[in-house]
Design a protein around this motif. Structure first.
Motif, PDB file in Angstrom:
ATOM      1  N   GLN A   1      48.765  20.595  21.176  1.00 43.12           N
ATOM      2  CA  GLN A   1      50.015  20.324  20.483  1.00 43.12           C
ATOM      3  C   GLN A   1      50.469  21.557  19.697  1.00 43.12           C
ATOM      4  N   GLU A   2      51.780  21.723  19.556  1.00 43.08           N
ATOM      5  CA  GLU A   2      52.320  22.902  18.889  1.00 43.08           C
ATOM      6  C   GLU A   2      51.891  23.013  17.435  1.00 43.08           C
ATOM      7  N   ASP A   3      51.673  21.888  16.771  1.00 39.89           N
ATOM      8  CA  ASP A   3      51.357  21.931  15.343  1.00 39.89           C
ATOM      9  C   ASP A   3      49.866  22.025  15.052  1.00 39.89           C
TER      10      ASP A   3
ATOM     11  N   ALA B   1      34.655  17.622  13.486  1.00 35.30           N
ATOM     12  CA  ALA B   1      35.928  16.989  13.836  1.00 35.30           C
ATOM     13  C   ALA B   1      37.047  18.029  13.871  1.00 35.30           C
ATOM     14  N   LEU B   2      37.029  18.973  12.933  1.00 34.86           N
ATOM     15  CA  LEU B   2      38.022  20.046  12.935  1.00 34.86           C
ATOM     16  C   LEU B   2      37.899  20.902  14.191  1.00 34.86           C
TER      17      LEU B   2
ATOM     18  N   LEU C   1      45.420  22.741  11.311  1.00 45.82           N
ATOM     19  CA  LEU C   1      44.069  23.230  11.030  1.00 45.82           C
ATOM     20  C   LEU C   1      44.059  24.171   9.832  1.00 45.82           C
ATOM     21  N   ALA C   2      45.030  25.070   9.786  1.00 47.23           N
ATOM     22  CA  ALA C   2      45.097  26.011   8.666  1.00 47.23           C
ATOM     23  C   ALA C   2      45.256  25.262   7.351  1.00 47.23           C
ATOM     24  N   HIS C   3      46.095  24.231   7.353  1.00 46.76           N
ATOM     25  CA  HIS C   3      46.296  23.431   6.133  1.00 46.76           C
ATOM     26  C   HIS C   3      45.015  22.718   5.733  1.00 46.76           C
TER      27      HIS C   3
ATOM     28  N   LEU D   1      34.617  29.607   6.194  1.00 50.09           N
ATOM     29  CA  LEU D   1      35.225  30.883   6.540  1.00 50.09           C
ATOM     30  C   LEU D   1      35.087  31.172   8.036  1.00 50.09           C
ATOM     31  N   ARG D   2      33.920  30.831   8.588  1.00 51.22           N
ATOM     32  CA  ARG D   2      33.708  31.046  10.020  1.00 51.22           C
ATOM     33  C   ARG D   2      34.649  30.169  10.841  1.00 51.22           C
ATOM     34  N   SER D   3      34.790  28.911  10.447  1.00 53.14           N
ATOM     35  CA  SER D   3      35.676  27.998  11.176  1.00 53.14           C
ATOM     36  C   SER D   3      37.111  28.506  11.165  1.00 53.14           C
ATOM     37  N   VAL D   4      37.573  28.955   9.987  1.00 50.18           N
ATOM     38  CA  VAL D   4      38.939  29.489   9.880  1.00 50.18           C
ATOM     39  C   VAL D   4      39.100  30.680  10.821  1.00 50.18           C
ATOM     40  N   ALA D   5      38.118  31.583  10.830  1.00 48.25           N
ATOM     41  CA  ALA D   5      38.194  32.780  11.660  1.00 48.25           C
ATOM     42  C   ALA D   5      38.212  32.431  13.142  1.00 48.25           C
TER      43      ALA D   5
END
Length: 373
Positions: free
Chosen positions: A206-208, A197-198, A213-215, A232-236
């Motif tokens: 959208q601008e936010d 879902a992420l 996602l980071a939050h 970690l992979r998703s964040v990267a």
């Protein structure tokens, strides 16, 4: 040839309780069916005759007004057999089948009363061919198989959509549901649902989106190695998609630095491009035994991503380098090796390659020279 078989009328797609609307379904598979017809050089009337249905049925299928996902299984199988007999290419037939899956997932994700616990998004680990088709009406980017199609035999008459389309309110509803799903999916059993879902929420323009996602990813507190690695992979990847390469560089330098991380990276890629069968959980990614996939498709995919304009180019370089450590035999003379050899000088002359990436490119070039000596 017998008389055309007319589909039974279906309930209006805007019918529902009160002021609510039923989510549309069939927009992606209908559009792919249209492409199959156009590749055959058929009008809707001629195509209807060949498939033994009415021209109105073909028009309804192509527009999504009569969703193909509502067609009985037996009729759908008979239709597919006729498409094979008509000479539809295997690539388009494969895309058609994935489009039906995408339509089911879209319909379930467009409903205002979508249940997070019942969401089909967490029922399997999705692969590239399905994700690309699912994202098509959301991002406007056609899948690779569609981009590679030749021009249709018959030119289109009048204005026509360039791909399957969702309304602005449908797109907003989809992304709102993806955010809600990600926020409500908690615990190990729902990690896959939340992760996917992420990923889909990250397609929102959208601008936010980036900050949201980071939050969400900061809130994740995985307790096991694999969940932490995937997070970690998703964040990267999300950061790189939004122009921030620092997280991707950190991921490569840390999460891929040991044998377990390197194996997980290659398993992930191999599954993503279809070298492994469908899985219902992420557990296979942590398998550190010698890989059971050949690597030929994976090397071709990664070589195709060796471009300075590619958002994940450093990860692609590292993955090629890592793959050749465990599969040096992939460098036998062939098309993929030629693509690699031809792209290396351009990549090495580029200013945007990291020091690590440049060192790995040099290692790849040396390995090619040894293989061709």
């Amino acid at each position: 040839m017998g008389a055309p078989v007319r589909s039974k009328p279906i309930q209006s797609l805007t019918a529902g309780r009160g002021n609510s609307c039923r989510p549309r379904s069939g927009v992606v598979s209908g559009y792919v069916l249209r492409l199959i017809r156009e590749q055959q050089g058929c009008t809707q009337e001629g195509f209807a005759e060949r498939l033994q249905v009415s021209a109105d049925t073909i028009a309804g299928w192509e527009s999504g007004r009569r969703p193909l996902t509502a067609v009985p299984v037996g009729q759908m199988l008979a239709t597919r057999h006729r498409l094979v007999q008509l000479g539809a290419t295997p690539s388009l037939l494969h895309t058609f089948e994935r489009a039906l899956e995408a339509d089911v997932l879209l319909a379930g994700s467009l409903g205002s009363e979508m249940s997070v616990t019942a969401s089909a998004l967490g029922s399997m680990v999705m692969q590239r061919d399905l994700i690309e088709i699912l994202a098509w009406p959301l991002s406007g980017q056609p899948p690779r198989r569609i981009r590679e199609l030749p021009e249709p035999v018959r030119p289109r008459r009048g204005p026509a959509p360039g791909g399957p389309e969702l309304s602005h309110s449908e797109r907003r509803g989809f992304f709102a549901n993806m955010r809600r799903t990600a926020e409500e999916a908690r615990g190990g059993e729902q990690f896959l649902l939340r992760r996917q879902a992420l990923y889909l929420a990250g397609l929102d323009d959208q601008e936010d989106t980036g900050s949201w996602l980071a939050h969400q990813q900061r809130l994740e507190r995985p307790t096991d190695w694999l969940s932490n690695w995937l997070n970690l992979r998703s964040v990267a990847m999300v950061s790189a998609r939004h122009g921030d390469q620092e997280h991707l560089a950190h991921f490569i330098d840390t999460a891929l630095a040991d044998e377990a991380g390197a194996a997980a990276n290659l398993n992930y890629w191999a599954y993503w491009i279809g070298e492994l069968p469908l899985e219902h959980s992420d557990a296979f990614i942590a398998d550190s035994t010698p890989p059971q996939w050949s690597g030929h498709k994976l090397l071709a995919h990664l070589a195709d991503g060796l471009s300075i304009d590619h958002g994940y180019v450093d990860l692609n370089i590292h993955s090629v380098w890592s793959l050749l450590q465990v599969r040096p035999n992939l460098l036998r003379p062939g098309v993929t090796t030629s693509v690699l050899r031809d792209r290396l000088p351009m990549m090495l002359d580029s200013a945007g390659i990291s020091t690590r990436g440049r060192r790995e490119l040099e290692s790849i070039r040396y390995a090619i020279r040894l293989a061709e000596a």
